[in-house]
Design a protein around this motif. Structure first.
Motif, PDB file in Angstrom:
ATOM      1  N   ARG B 103       0.886  -1.096   0.044  1.00 37.17           N
ATOM      2  CA  ARG B 103       0.060  -0.066   0.084  1.00 37.17           C
ATOM      3  C   ARG B 103       0.746   1.368  -0.166  1.00 37.17           C
ATOM      4  NH1 ARG B 103      -4.898   0.790   2.454  1.00 37.17           N
ATOM      5  NH2 ARG B 103      -6.220  -1.227   2.569  1.00 37.17           N
ATOM      6  N   ASP B 104       1.997   1.105   0.673  1.00 30.36           N
ATOM      7  CA  ASP B 104       2.741   2.504   1.109  1.00 30.36           C
ATOM      8  C   ASP B 104       3.571   2.458  -0.232  1.00 30.36           C
ATOM      9  OD1 ASP B 104       1.491   2.829   3.415  1.00 30.36           O
ATOM     10  OD2 ASP B 104       2.775   1.448   4.601  1.00 30.36           O
ATOM     11  N   ILE B 105       4.080   1.615  -0.791  1.00 29.58           N
ATOM     12  CA  ILE B 105       5.227   1.957  -1.673  1.00 29.58           C
ATOM     13  C   ILE B 105       4.659   1.599  -3.235  1.00 29.58           C
ATOM     14  CG2 ILE B 105       7.683   1.505  -2.459  1.00 29.58           C
ATOM     15  CD1 ILE B 105       7.892   0.125   0.420  1.00 29.58           C
ATOM     16  N   GLN B 106       4.463   2.471  -4.001  1.00 34.90           N
ATOM     17  CA  GLN B 106       3.981   2.360  -5.264  1.00 34.90           C
ATOM     18  C   GLN B 106       4.713   2.705  -6.511  1.00 34.90           C
ATOM     19  OE1 GLN B 106       0.968   0.924  -6.428  1.00 34.90           O
ATOM     20  NE2 GLN B 106       0.429   0.244  -4.516  1.00 34.90           N
ATOM     21  N   MET B 107       4.527   2.180  -7.666  1.00 32.24           N
ATOM     22  CA  MET B 107       5.432   2.573  -8.870  1.00 32.24           C
ATOM     23  C   MET B 107       4.827   3.050  -9.849  1.00 32.24           C
ATOM     24  SD  MET B 107       8.592   0.152  -9.910  1.00 32.24           S
ATOM     25  CE  MET B 107       9.670   0.852 -11.100  1.00 32.24           C
ATOM     26  N   ILE B 108       5.324   3.913 -10.668  1.00 35.92           N
ATOM     27  CA  ILE B 108       4.736   4.305 -11.914  1.00 35.92           C
ATOM     28  C   ILE B 108       5.813   4.029 -12.967  1.00 35.92           C
ATOM     29  CG2 ILE B 108       4.226   6.518 -13.311  1.00 35.92           C
ATOM     30  CD1 ILE B 108       3.545   7.968 -10.411  1.00 35.92           C
ATOM     31  N   PHE B 109       5.270   3.579 -13.970  1.00 40.12           N
ATOM     32  CA  PHE B 109       6.093   2.808 -15.014  1.00 40.12           C
ATOM     33  C   PHE B 109       6.209   4.086 -16.095  1.00 40.12           C
ATOM     34  CE2 PHE B 109       4.810  -0.662 -12.675  1.00 40.12           C
ATOM     35  CZ  PHE B 109       5.791  -1.475 -12.510  1.00 40.12           C
ATOM     36  N   GLN B 110       7.341   3.521 -17.047  1.00 39.44           N
ATOM     37  CA  GLN B 110       7.721   4.485 -18.081  1.00 39.44           C
ATOM     38  C   GLN B 110       6.413   4.393 -19.324  1.00 39.44           C
ATOM     39  OE1 GLN B 110      11.379   3.797 -20.354  1.00 39.44           O
ATOM     40  NE2 GLN B 110      10.872   5.057 -22.032  1.00 39.44           N
ATOM     41  N   ASP B 111       6.301   3.279 -19.762  1.00 38.95           N
ATOM     42  CA  ASP B 111       5.209   3.053 -20.795  1.00 38.95           C
ATOM     43  C   ASP B 111       3.904   2.615 -20.099  1.00 38.95           C
ATOM     44  OD1 ASP B 111       4.012   2.488 -22.872  1.00 38.95           O
ATOM     45  OD2 ASP B 111       5.410   1.406 -23.927  1.00 38.95           O
ATOM     46  N   LEU B 148     -10.526   9.364  -8.115  1.00 43.22           N
ATOM     47  CA  LEU B 148      -9.067   9.209  -8.490  1.00 43.22           C
ATOM     48  C   LEU B 148      -9.168   9.890  -9.991  1.00 43.22           C
ATOM     49  CD1 LEU B 148      -8.142   5.438  -7.867  1.00 43.22           C
ATOM     50  CD2 LEU B 148      -6.943   7.648  -6.991  1.00 43.22           C
ATOM     51  N   LEU B 149     -10.134   9.541 -10.761  1.00 42.13           N
ATOM     52  CA  LEU B 149     -10.328  10.097 -12.048  1.00 42.13           C
ATOM     53  C   LEU B 149     -10.249  11.555 -12.042  1.00 42.13           C
ATOM     54  CD1 LEU B 149     -12.663   7.731 -13.946  1.00 42.13           C
ATOM     55  CD2 LEU B 149     -10.376   7.739 -14.250  1.00 42.13           C
ATOM     56  N   ILE B 176      -0.891   6.813 -13.363  1.00 43.84           N
ATOM     57  CA  ILE B 176      -0.729   7.545 -11.757  1.00 43.84           C
ATOM     58  C   ILE B 176      -1.873   7.394 -10.879  1.00 43.84           C
ATOM     59  CG2 ILE B 176      -0.495   9.794 -11.031  1.00 43.84           C
ATOM     60  CD1 ILE B 176       0.958  10.649 -13.376  1.00 43.84           C
ATOM     61  N   ALA B 177      -3.180   7.127 -11.335  1.00 47.74           N
ATOM     62  CA  ALA B 177      -4.135   7.060 -10.352  1.00 47.74           C
ATOM     63  C   ALA B 177      -4.024   5.595  -9.852  1.00 47.74           C
ATOM     64  CB  ALA B 177      -5.346   7.284 -11.400  1.00 47.74           C
ATOM     65  N   ARG B 178      -3.719   4.738 -10.590  1.00 44.30           N
ATOM     66  CA  ARG B 178      -3.516   3.362 -10.073  1.00 44.30           C
ATOM     67  C   ARG B 178      -2.387   3.246  -8.688  1.00 44.30           C
ATOM     68  NH1 ARG B 178      -4.766  -2.017 -12.234  1.00 44.30           N
ATOM     69  NH2 ARG B 178      -2.658  -2.933 -11.681  1.00 44.30           N
ATOM     70  N   ALA B 179      -1.455   4.106  -9.208  1.00 49.09           N
ATOM     71  CA  ALA B 179      -0.433   4.214  -8.008  1.00 49.09           C
ATOM     72  C   ALA B 179      -0.938   4.910  -6.704  1.00 49.09           C
ATOM     73  CB  ALA B 179       0.996   5.036  -8.610  1.00 49.09           C
ATOM     74  N   ILE B 180      -1.456   5.894  -6.889  1.00 46.33           N
ATOM     75  CA  ILE B 180      -2.075   6.747  -5.773  1.00 46.33           C
ATOM     76  C   ILE B 180      -3.224   6.056  -4.944  1.00 46.33           C
ATOM     77  CG2 ILE B 180      -0.860   8.829  -6.522  1.00 46.33           C
ATOM     78  CD1 ILE B 180      -3.580   9.979  -7.209  1.00 46.33           C
ATOM     79  N   ALA B 181      -3.938   5.092  -5.702  1.00 42.62           N
ATOM     80  CA  ALA B 181      -4.901   4.820  -4.942  1.00 42.62           C
ATOM     81  C   ALA B 181      -5.135   4.407  -3.491  1.00 42.62           C
ATOM     82  CB  ALA B 181      -5.560   3.390  -5.973  1.00 42.62           C
ATOM     83  N   LEU B 182      -4.449   3.696  -3.272  1.00 45.38           N
ATOM     84  CA  LEU B 182      -4.215   3.326  -1.667  1.00 45.38           C
ATOM     85  C   LEU B 182      -3.529   4.439  -0.947  1.00 45.38           C
ATOM     86  CD1 LEU B 182      -3.670  -0.446  -2.600  1.00 45.38           C
ATOM     87  CD2 LEU B 182      -5.670   0.693  -1.855  1.00 45.38           C
ATOM     88  N   ASN B 210       1.639  18.550  -8.261  1.00 39.70           N
ATOM     89  CA  ASN B 210       0.583  18.809  -7.614  1.00 39.70           C
ATOM     90  C   ASN B 210       0.221  17.658  -6.279  1.00 39.70           C
ATOM     91  OD1 ASN B 210       0.212  21.308  -8.749  1.00 39.70           O
ATOM     92  ND2 ASN B 210      -1.138  20.525 -10.281  1.00 39.70           N
ATOM     93  N   LEU B 211       0.159  16.621  -6.821  1.00 41.34           N
ATOM     94  CA  LEU B 211      -0.114  15.444  -6.139  1.00 41.34           C
ATOM     95  C   LEU B 211       0.719  15.202  -4.794  1.00 41.34           C
ATOM     96  CD1 LEU B 211      -1.020  12.797  -8.602  1.00 41.34           C
ATOM     97  CD2 LEU B 211      -2.548  13.944  -7.342  1.00 41.34           C
TER      98      LEU B 211
END
Lengths: 339, 342
Positions: B103-111, B148-149, B176-182, B210-211
């Motif tokens: 939950r606490d550590i998330q990732m956003i990928f390049q593609d 989230l959207l 990004i939305a998926r990464a910050i969901a939790l 902003n986030l």
């Protein structure tokens, strides 16, 4: 009279797809001066690569076709040239450098064989002579121990080295024009700097003209003399590199310049943005294609007007050699001043 | 030792701390597929990330920056060293034991095109994190997805659509939305804007900034574009061949870069201003292979600062030279090496 080396006039290139005909390059004109570098800049789908493929007539067949226009190069109209005429031009008078060197090189042939092929195809020399010249060429593009490298396969070289080999191949027959399509995009910054430096010094030495296609405005600013800014298949603006960077006249050009983070910007401040996104090539309007993303207050009104649906803006010359799309809602000088 | 590059400076304990992190991959070959060598992707990295800060991680392809990111989210299990998250060592936890940390550590990928399942609607993609973490209330999930959207600037109608119906920039918004969901505390952004068009890149960078402000997120921002990293980061770490060679506050690194590699990188950035040509430092050759890298200073042989041949194999020393500014000291990595010797 110093006529341009390449004069592209009203080029129109289309692809026939399942969804119908898509005009990827829509009536564009530009010239390339002798010994100079022309940059073509734009975002994905703007038609910059299709322009390059049109000049060399390497469009994917049978979908890609030139619908109209002239491509006059050294007194010959390439748009009308036959396949055998084109073969005499490609690789000999026009060299090509592509983004991904691995796809431009044949993985199963040694570097030497691929390089000497350029000589053997276009010049009447023996294999041994071609081999020697290949070594010379590899040295010229800065490949250390060229005698050894020439016997290696592409996969044995690093990305930067491969791109040097591709440059050597493009220059083998001393072409008068080199078309480089994103030549450094796949490379790291330090290698990019090496390759750009190399292209510049080879240009000084051999005097060829270069068309450099890229999305990187920094690369354009550092290497080009003249620039064409493309948006959605059309020329938004063209002029000298100073015109484009110091006096951008199209709101798209200005938006691009404002939205890149710069090394001398204060960090953690909001960046300027261009709202929306690059339009798809289906269903493009006849009018100014940047209008939906334009910050101009009259842009909405323009998009509801008949002009947007049916009048294609022409280019207007606003300074010597500096042309911009002639539509008020996309022009920087037509923006109302902030109060 | 080349470790402990964290000076205590009153910001409280770090959110995440990497201690002498190593990630080696075996290189197999031969008929029996025996391990013939070690690819040292991350070779002894110590770093810490403070609450609410962005740590930029820069380096060229193959330097190990993405591998480091994957170790930090524990997509990879590091082969050595520690990953401390809020003081707890998560470097060798099992899948099950890791779940609360996910939950606490998330990732956003390049593609984003590759990180989103093309067969799932945006609604189900965004709902998944809540489901995985035990939210059984469908109405509540839907409410959260809509929120989230809204946060990432996409219309509510996106819920019914599929990834292919979006442009690259919009897809990255979904990522990004998926990464910050939790409500994570730390997000590792691995080249989040390098696949995007210039005009869209700035939109995404603004959104990330902003986030961060709104949710007090910490970022590890991995990128090869120095101008982008400079813009978004509070501190910057420069990585070369599996090691950090320089680390410091962003302004300091760009105003006063000390390591020869950092200086070459900065000088190689093309500047979008014609006629302004700076002194460019051209590096010799290519990045060496991370398979059995040189024992001593990895950069010495490529450096433009000359050193005595016998010093080439000498290891560099990673040291704090001014408050918060760390650099690998070696005769070939800094000018005026002698002045650092006390």
């Amino acid at each position: 009279m110093n006529s341009p080396l390449l004069d592209v006039r009203n080029l129109q290139t289309a692809f026939d797809t399942e969804k119908g005909r898509v005009v990827a390059v829509d009536d564009i004109s530009f010239t390339v001066a002798r010994g100079k570098t022309l940059g073509i800049v734009g975002e994905s789908g703007c038609g910059k690569s299709v322009t390059a493929l049109s000049i060399t007539r390497l469009l994917p067949q049978p979908m890609g076709n030139i619908l109209g226009g002239e491509i006059s190069f050294e007194g010959q109209d390439l748009a009308q040239a036959t396949e055998s005429q084109l073969r005499a031009v490609r690789g000999a008078r026009i060299g090509m450098i592509f983004q991904e060197p691995m796809t431009a090189l044949n993985p199963v042939h040694r570097i030497g064989r691929q390089l000497s092929e350029c000589f053997l195809l276009h010049q009447d020399i023996s294999k041994a002579e071609a081999w020697d010249r290949s070594i010379e060429l590899l040295q010229k593009v800065g490949i250390p121990s060229a005698e050894v490298r020439i016997g290696e396969y592409p996969h044995q070289l690093s990305g930067g080295m491969r791109q040097r080999v591709v440059i050597a191949m493009a220059l083998a027959c001393k072409p008068s024009l080199v078309i480089a399509d994103e030549p450094t995009t796949a490379l790291d910054v330090t290698i990019q700097a090496q390759i750009l430096e190399l292209m510049k010094s080879l240009q000084e030495e051999m005097g060829m003209s270069i068309i450099l296609i890229t999305h990187d405005l920094g690369v354009i600013a550092e290497t080009c003399d003249d620039v064409v800014v493309m948006y959605a298949g059309r020329v938004a603006e063209k002029g000298s590199v100073q015109d484009i960077f110091e006096r951008p006249a199209h709101l798209y050009t200005k938006g691009l310049l404002d939205s890149i983070p710069r090394i001398d910007h204060p960090p953690k401040t909001p960046l300027q943005t261009i709202p929306g996104f690059v339009p798809g090539l289906h269903e493009l309007p006849t009018g100014a294609r940047f209008a939906p993303r334009s910050p101009h207050p009259d842009a909405k009104a323009y998009m509801n007007s008949e002009a947007y649906r049916s009048v294609r803006p022409s280019l207007v010359e606003i300074g010597p050699g500096h042309w911009v799309e002639d539509c008020p809602v996309v022009r920087v000088d037509q923006m109302p001043a902030h109060t | 030792m080349n470790s402990e590059p964290q000076s205590a400076n009153g910001d409280g304990p770090p959110l995440m701390e990497l201690r002498d992190l190593q990630m080696f991959f075996p290189v197999k070959g031969g008929v029996l597929q025996r391990t013939q060598a070690q690819l040292k992707a991350v070779n002894g990295v110590s770093l810490s990330i403070r609450k609410g800060e962005t740590l930029g991680l820069v380096g060229e392809s193959g330097c190990g920056k993405s591998t480091l990111g994957k170790c930090a989210v524990r997509l990879l299990r590091p082969t050595g060293g520690q990953v401390l998250f809020e003081g707890n060592d998560i470097s060798s936890l099992s899948r099950k034991a890791l779940k609360p940390y996910r939950r606490d550590i998330q990732m956003i990928f390049q593609d984003p095109a590759e990180s989103l399942n093309p067969r799932h609607s945006i609604g189900s993609l965004l709902e998944e994190p809540f489901l995985v973490h035990g939210n059984r209330d469908a109405a509540d999930r839907n409410r959260r997805v809509l929120k989230l959207l809204d946060i990432v600037g996409l219309p509510a109608s996106a819920i019914e659509k599929f990834p292919f119906e979006f442009s690259g920039g919009q897809r990255q918004r979904i990522g990004i939305a998926r990464a910050i969901a939790l409500n994570p505390k730390l997000v590792i952004c691995d080249e989040p804007v390098s696949a995007l068009d210039v005009s869209v890149q700035s939109q995404i960078l603004n959104l990330l900034m902003n986030l961060q402000e709104e949710f007090n997120l910490s970022y590890i921002f991995i990128a090869h574009d120095l101008a982008v990293v400079k813009h978004i980061s509070d501190r910057v770490a420069i990585m070369y061949l599996g090691k950090i060679v320089e680390l410091g506050p962003t302004e300091e690194i760009f105003r006063n870069p000390l390591h020869a590699y950092t200086r070459a990188l900065i000088s190689a950035i093309p500047v979008p201003r014609p006629g302004q040509r700076r002194e460019r430092i051209l590096l010799k050759g290519d990045v060496p292979s991370p398979i059995d890298p040189p024992e001593g200073c990895a950069f010495a042989r490529r450096s433009w600062i000359p050193c005595e041949p016998e010093e080439l194999d000498k290891p560099g020393e990673f040291r704090e030279v001014s408050p918060g500014h760390w650099v690998e000291l070696h005769p070939a990595t800094v000018e005026d090496y002698a002045s650092y010797q006390r």
